[in-house]
Design an enzyme around this catalytic site. Sequence first.
Site, PDB file in Angstrom:
ATOM      1  N   HIS A  70      -7.028  -5.795   1.865  1.00 27.78           N
ATOM      2  CA  HIS A  70      -5.915  -5.285   2.677  1.00 27.78           C
ATOM      3  C   HIS A  70      -5.406  -6.391   3.594  1.00 27.78           C
ATOM      4  O   HIS A  70      -6.204  -7.133   4.189  1.00 27.78           O
ATOM      5  CB  HIS A  70      -6.388  -4.144   3.583  1.00 27.78           C
ATOM      6  CG  HIS A  70      -6.886  -2.927   2.886  1.00 27.78           C
ATOM      7  ND1 HIS A  70      -6.147  -1.780   2.748  1.00 27.78           N
ATOM      8  CD2 HIS A  70      -8.086  -2.661   2.302  1.00 27.78           C
ATOM      9  CE1 HIS A  70      -6.850  -0.855   2.120  1.00 27.78           C
ATOM     10  NE2 HIS A  70      -8.046  -1.372   1.823  1.00 27.78           N
ATOM     11  N   HIS A 117      -9.802  -4.937  -3.828  1.00 20.71           N
ATOM     12  CA  HIS A 117      -8.495  -5.119  -3.182  1.00 20.71           C
ATOM     13  C   HIS A 117      -8.752  -5.569  -1.761  1.00 20.71           C
ATOM     14  O   HIS A 117      -9.652  -5.073  -1.092  1.00 20.71           O
ATOM     15  CB  HIS A 117      -7.661  -3.840  -3.223  1.00 20.71           C
ATOM     16  CG  HIS A 117      -8.404  -2.614  -2.801  1.00 20.71           C
ATOM     17  ND1 HIS A 117      -9.330  -2.001  -3.610  1.00 20.71           N
ATOM     18  CD2 HIS A 117      -8.384  -1.913  -1.651  1.00 20.71           C
ATOM     19  CE1 HIS A 117      -9.838  -0.960  -2.985  1.00 20.71           C
ATOM     20  NE2 HIS A 117      -9.294  -0.888  -1.780  1.00 20.71           N
ATOM     21  N   VAL A 169     -11.182   2.840  -4.005  1.00 19.94           N
ATOM     22  CA  VAL A 169     -10.715   2.511  -5.368  1.00 19.94           C
ATOM     23  C   VAL A 169     -11.633   1.419  -5.932  1.00 19.94           C
ATOM     24  O   VAL A 169     -11.820   0.369  -5.299  1.00 19.94           O
ATOM     25  CB  VAL A 169      -9.252   2.018  -5.360  1.00 19.94           C
ATOM     26  CG1 VAL A 169      -8.793   1.680  -6.768  1.00 19.94           C
ATOM     27  CG2 VAL A 169      -8.335   3.070  -4.734  1.00 19.94           C
ATOM     28  N   ASP A 205       0.856  -1.188   0.000  1.00 20.94           N
ATOM     29  CA  ASP A 205       0.000   0.000   0.000  1.00 20.94           C
ATOM     30  C   ASP A 205       0.893   1.240   0.000  1.00 20.94           C
ATOM     31  O   ASP A 205       1.903   1.302   0.688  1.00 20.94           O
ATOM     32  CB  ASP A 205      -0.919  -0.001   1.228  1.00 20.94           C
ATOM     33  CG  ASP A 205      -2.055   1.001   1.087  1.00 20.94           C
ATOM     34  OD1 ASP A 205      -3.215   0.559   0.941  1.00 20.94           O
ATOM     35  OD2 ASP A 205      -1.793   2.228   1.097  1.00 20.94           O
ATOM     36  N   ILE A 206       0.516   2.244  -0.796  1.00 22.50           N
ATOM     37  CA  ILE A 206       1.339   3.448  -0.945  1.00 22.50           C
ATOM     38  C   ILE A 206       1.320   4.321   0.309  1.00 22.50           C
ATOM     39  O   ILE A 206       2.215   5.121   0.535  1.00 22.50           O
ATOM     40  CB  ILE A 206       0.862   4.255  -2.188  1.00 22.50           C
ATOM     41  CG1 ILE A 206       1.961   5.131  -2.729  1.00 22.50           C
ATOM     42  CG2 ILE A 206      -0.395   5.056  -1.897  1.00 22.50           C
ATOM     43  CD1 ILE A 206       1.671   5.683  -4.109  1.00 22.50           C
TER      44      ILE A 206
HETATM   45  P1  AMP Z   1      -9.869   1.435   0.175  1.00 20.53           P
HETATM   46  O1  AMP Z   1     -10.230   2.598   1.065  1.00 20.53           O
HETATM   47  O2  AMP Z   1     -10.165   0.118   0.817  1.00 20.53           O
HETATM   48  O3  AMP Z   1     -10.461   1.579  -1.211  1.00 20.53           O
HETATM   49  O4  AMP Z   1      -8.285   1.464   0.053  1.00 20.53           O
HETATM   50  C1  AMP Z   1      -7.585   2.047  -1.001  1.00 20.53           C
HETATM   51  C2  AMP Z   1      -6.123   1.886  -0.665  1.00 20.53           C
HETATM   52  O5  AMP Z   1      -5.367   2.054  -1.837  1.00 20.53           O
HETATM   53  C3  AMP Z   1      -5.601   2.893   0.369  1.00 20.53           C
HETATM   54  O6  AMP Z   1      -5.072   2.192   1.488  1.00 20.53           O
HETATM   55  C4  AMP Z   1      -4.525   3.657  -0.419  1.00 20.53           C
HETATM   56  O7  AMP Z   1      -3.425   4.028   0.374  1.00 20.53           O
HETATM   57  C5  AMP Z   1      -4.148   2.649  -1.480  1.00 20.53           C
HETATM   58  N1  AMP Z   1      -3.568   3.196  -2.700  1.00 20.53           N
HETATM   59  C6  AMP Z   1      -4.020   4.229  -3.441  1.00 20.53           C
HETATM   60  N2  AMP Z   1      -3.234   4.435  -4.524  1.00 20.53           N
HETATM   61  C7  AMP Z   1      -2.266   3.483  -4.468  1.00 20.53           C
HETATM   62  C8  AMP Z   1      -1.150   3.152  -5.300  1.00 20.53           C
HETATM   63  N3  AMP Z   1      -0.863   3.862  -6.398  1.00 20.53           N
HETATM   64  N4  AMP Z   1      -0.369   2.106  -4.938  1.00 20.53           N
HETATM   65  C9  AMP Z   1      -0.640   1.403  -3.817  1.00 20.53           C
HETATM   66  N5  AMP Z   1      -1.674   1.662  -3.002  1.00 20.53           N
HETATM   67  C10 AMP Z   1      -2.484   2.690  -3.310  1.00 20.53           C
END
Ligand code: AMP
Length: 125
Positions: A112, A110, A106, A39-40
């Site tokens: 976590h 995904h 997103v 995760d970024i």
């Molecule tokens: P969610 O709230 O469950 O949709 O989580 C989205 C996750 O994506 C968050 O923890 C962000 O930090 C992560 N995220 C967003 N952009 C990126 C990226 N380019 N690479 C890796 N993780 C990302």
Amino acid sequence: MPIDHKQAYDEQNIFARILRGELPGRVVAESEHSLAIEDINPLAPIHVLVLPRGAYVSWDDFSANASDAEIADLVRLIGEAARKTGADTQGYRVLANTGKRGGQEVPHLHVHIFGGQPLGPMLSR
Ligand code: AMP
């Protein structure tokens, strides 16, 4: 802004772009149908995201429409990523935010993985 988990798949979402190699991702583990990346913006010492390679908006979409092979592959890669990062040694948490009430940001499924520290209660009241 959390997304509507019933929306149509958006090919331009950030994880679709990482899966196509258009944007970088720090790969932790990969398999035929899935990819695990860091995760970024990590919220724990270990914070990994496991993505299906297929175009699934959410857990809701994936659980209804993915093949058994894709589902098994994602579950296996979650375990593999947890072992590879060492999250398995003392325990970890697996979480899939789904839709508006779930806080999904997103629109590509995904899962976590959080680990590397005590994670506290599941939700606070
Ligand atoms: P969610 O709230 O469950 O949709 O989580 C989205 C996750 O994506 C968050 O923890 C962000 O930090 C992560 N995220 C967003 N952009 C990126 C990226 N380019 N690479 C890796 N993780 C990302």
